[in-house]
Design a protein around this motif. Sequence first.
Motif, mmCIF file in Angstrom:
data_model
loop_
_atom_site.group_PDB
_atom_site.id
_atom_site.type_symbol
_atom_site.label_atom_id
_atom_site.label_comp_id
_atom_site.label_asym_id
_atom_site.label_seq_id
_atom_site.Cartn_x
_atom_site.Cartn_y
_atom_site.Cartn_z
ATOM 1 N N PRO A 88 0.828 -1.217 0.000
ATOM 2 C CA PRO A 88 0.000 0.000 0.000
ATOM 3 C C PRO A 88 0.853 1.255 0.000
ATOM 4 N N LEU A 89 0.305 2.284 -0.596
ATOM 5 C CA LEU A 89 0.949 3.594 -0.597
ATOM 6 C C LEU A 89 0.899 4.164 0.812
ATOM 7 N N ARG A 90 2.049 4.606 1.311
ATOM 8 C CA ARG A 90 2.130 5.137 2.669
ATOM 9 C C ARG A 90 2.543 6.608 2.641
ATOM 10 N N LEU A 91 2.025 7.348 3.621
ATOM 11 C CA LEU A 91 2.257 8.787 3.709
ATOM 12 C C LEU A 91 2.680 9.128 5.128
ATOM 13 N N ASP A 92 3.691 9.973 5.244
ATOM 14 C CA ASP A 92 4.214 10.357 6.559
ATOM 15 C C ASP A 92 4.307 11.878 6.612
ATOM 16 N N VAL A 93 3.535 12.496 7.484
ATOM 17 C CA VAL A 93 3.529 13.946 7.662
ATOM 18 C C VAL A 93 4.097 14.250 9.042
ATOM 19 N N GLN A 94 5.045 15.181 9.093
ATOM 20 C CA GLN A 94 5.733 15.493 10.342
ATOM 21 C C GLN A 94 5.818 17.004 10.545
ATOM 22 N N VAL A 95 5.843 17.417 11.816
ATOM 23 C CA VAL A 95 6.176 18.795 12.188
ATOM 24 C C VAL A 95 7.683 18.850 12.394
ATOM 25 N N GLU A 96 8.363 19.744 11.707
ATOM 26 C CA GLU A 96 9.821 19.782 11.719
ATOM 27 C C GLU A 96 10.399 20.860 12.631
ATOM 28 N N ASN A 97 9.568 21.570 13.385
ATOM 29 C CA ASN A 97 10.094 22.578 14.306
ATOM 30 C C ASN A 97 10.991 21.924 15.352
ATOM 31 N N LEU A 98 12.094 22.585 15.664
ATOM 32 C CA LEU A 98 13.063 22.050 16.617
ATOM 33 C C LEU A 98 12.636 22.389 18.046
ATOM 34 N N GLU B 122 -3.717 8.853 3.504
ATOM 35 C CA GLU B 122 -4.036 10.111 4.183
ATOM 36 C C GLU B 122 -3.369 10.140 5.541
ATOM 37 N N GLN B 123 -2.933 11.327 5.927
ATOM 38 C CA GLN B 123 -2.464 11.540 7.288
ATOM 39 C C GLN B 123 -2.693 12.990 7.657
ATOM 40 N N SER B 124 -3.108 13.206 8.889
ATOM 41 C CA SER B 124 -3.350 14.571 9.361
ATOM 42 C C SER B 124 -2.655 14.772 10.696
ATOM 43 N N ILE B 125 -2.277 15.996 10.975
ATOM 44 C CA ILE B 125 -1.656 16.367 12.240
ATOM 45 C C ILE B 125 -2.359 17.610 12.777
ATOM 46 N N ARG B 126 -2.369 17.741 14.076
ATOM 47 C CA ARG B 126 -3.050 18.866 14.726
ATOM 48 C C ARG B 126 -2.128 19.507 15.750
ATOM 49 N N TRP B 127 -2.380 20.772 16.037
ATOM 50 C CA TRP B 127 -1.683 21.477 17.105
ATOM 51 C C TRP B 127 -2.596 22.576 17.653
ATOM 52 N N ARG B 128 -2.347 22.941 18.893
ATOM 53 C CA ARG B 128 -3.108 24.011 19.545
ATOM 54 C C ARG B 128 -2.313 25.312 19.466
ATOM 55 N N VAL B 129 -3.010 26.382 19.212
ATOM 56 C CA VAL B 129 -2.398 27.707 19.144
ATOM 57 C C VAL B 129 -2.744 28.450 20.431
ATOM 58 N N GLN C 126 0.921 31.864 19.298
ATOM 59 C CA GLN C 126 0.374 32.601 18.163
ATOM 60 C C GLN C 126 1.480 33.365 17.432
ATOM 61 N N GLY C 127 1.524 33.233 16.107
ATOM 62 C CA GLY C 127 2.526 33.899 15.289
ATOM 63 C C GLY C 127 3.787 33.096 15.055
ATOM 64 N N THR C 128 3.917 31.927 15.693
ATOM 65 C CA THR C 128 5.107 31.085 15.501
ATOM 66 C C THR C 128 5.098 30.468 14.109
ATOM 67 N N GLN C 129 6.232 30.519 13.435
ATOM 68 C CA GLN C 129 6.337 29.864 12.133
ATOM 69 C C GLN C 129 6.360 28.353 12.328
ATOM 70 N N ILE C 130 5.607 27.655 11.505
ATOM 71 C CA ILE C 130 5.498 26.197 11.589
ATOM 72 C C ILE C 130 6.070 25.592 10.313
ATOM 73 N N PHE C 131 6.873 24.565 10.490
ATOM 74 C CA PHE C 131 7.515 23.888 9.360
ATOM 75 C C PHE C 131 7.051 22.435 9.333
ATOM 76 N N LEU C 132 6.572 22.004 8.189
ATOM 77 C CA LEU C 132 6.060 20.651 8.013
ATOM 78 C C LEU C 132 6.822 19.934 6.906
ATOM 79 N N SER C 133 6.673 18.623 6.869
ATOM 80 C CA SER C 133 7.207 17.825 5.766
ATOM 81 C C SER C 133 6.270 16.657 5.520
#
Length: 563
Positions: free
Chosen positions: A409-419, A548-555, A428-435
């Motif tokens: 099967p086709l696989r998908l991996d979504v990540q938050v790349e912030n250190l 499909e893959q989804s990620i969430r975060w609170r602001v 609020q206002g923080t830059q978010i980096f994804l991959s």
Amino acid sequence: MKHRHQELSVAPGKWTRLTASLLGVVFLIAGCSTPMDARKDAPFQSYAHMADRPTQRPMRSLSSFSDSLMCMDRLFRDAQIPTTLITSKQIPDFSGRVPVATKDMIVTAISQMSRLSNAFRYVDFEVDIARQDTVQNLTTLLLNSNQIQLQRPALYVSGAVSFVDQNVINNRFDVGTSASRLETGYSQNRNATIIGMELHLGDFRTRTLIPGLDSANEVIVGTGGQGLDLAGRISDYGWQFNVGRDYTQGSGAAMRTLIELAMIELAGKWARVPYWQCLTLDQTHPGFQRQLRDWYDEGSTNVHQALVKKSLTSSGYLNAQTRDLPITHPTVRSALAKYQADQGMVVTGELNFATYERALRHYVTLGEDGQFIRVGWLPDSTQPPVPTVHDGQVTAAPLGAPLGADPDPLRLDVQVENLVADKSVFEQGTQIFLSATVSRSAHLYCFMEQSQGGLMRLLPNPINSSSQVSAQQAVRIPDWMVPNPGFVLDAGMPGEESVACFATDSDLMTKLPDSLQGPGLRPVVGMTGMSSVREAFRQAAGTQGFAEQSIRWRVMPRRAPAR
């Protein structure tokens, strides 16, 4: 009637006069003739462009540890190792017998371990004036004028080729016979050379080598040959014949294996990940590729095509409608090209040994007797049946499985790349980096749902309009590696935000509702939440499905600055 055998003989004086006459003619032609006209050689010279081209296609430089480097990349990804800047010193060879680009091999090994994880980034700065180029000169000028800044690396690699012991063992055998009209000779020789390398990992801030983070390994390269000589005389005439076979294992490939092994050890020890799991793969066995080459030479072209198409079907590059097409069909050639690109090979769209080896390498394992066995290969007239043993590493359907077996099967991996340690909460206002990374070549679509309910398509967008992405290549959202990424992704109003990505084998853009086909990076009208986007993809994909893959975060609200 008697026949008399007559021999032609020439007196010595006549031979001298004849030789002198021939030499005189040669000198006459050389001295009195007009200069050669180069224009008359134009038809001959016209073949030079063709003759100068190589006859073999170039191949990607793959070593015994190529799979181990990819394994390390996955370990770093799973452990969520933050990005670390690293550099290296020049790696000298005081013996002068291994003239290879050692530093560049280190850079390549680091890059291969960071394709998905982005665990390391190499700081390319040269202080040796003799090695500086245009980029380095521009860097120096901009640094002196305070127009750019260089980040200080955290680690550096140090070491050297510690020794090269040539001809440590040498075995030579010569035998011959001699007679009045026949002489024979046979010779055989073998020798081995040992190359040693020692690498260390250092703390750049203190310029101290970190205790325990070292690697000292050796590799043996050998040469060998055998020859046969025959010489004899028939009456007054002599003849001579010789033939030989030789091999030489070069130092370049040997050095690459030493460097890759050392970098796996150093990076694994530093990151505290179980790197030994990546060194016990069957593909790291020195005889792995040689055994596959033997099987390739033994099998017929039809067998090669059937096995590789089975592998492409198992991994999803071909389906039930295309797997029976001939290997020269454009659809199959396109699948081969995609597979070669995803594997980091030189793309040809043709079936060669390199493609055969990459497609079947996960269907070979070491048996209990230490010999390689084929796992799930189809039996045929040239290949005896083999046991269908599972080695614990094969995730795709076995090659010997029925034609209707489900593909990988086709696989998908979504990540938050912030250190940051907690990637689920942002101010609020923080830059978010994804991959986002797909397991094989696919079409990628990413959407963002803001805290107030608004929807926006992040990929594709006007800056990156193509939905096609390569396998195992982290797609950065936004692309923070370029000077002008085109857009930034900031944490918006307080609340919960999410990003969902969808990967499909075919382009579904024209099958989606009109509201989802609009320009990217603009609000999507007519959709109520991410669930409606998911339903639109479900209807457009039909039976082919999607990943499909989804990620969430609170602001969180922005904190007031401290006084």
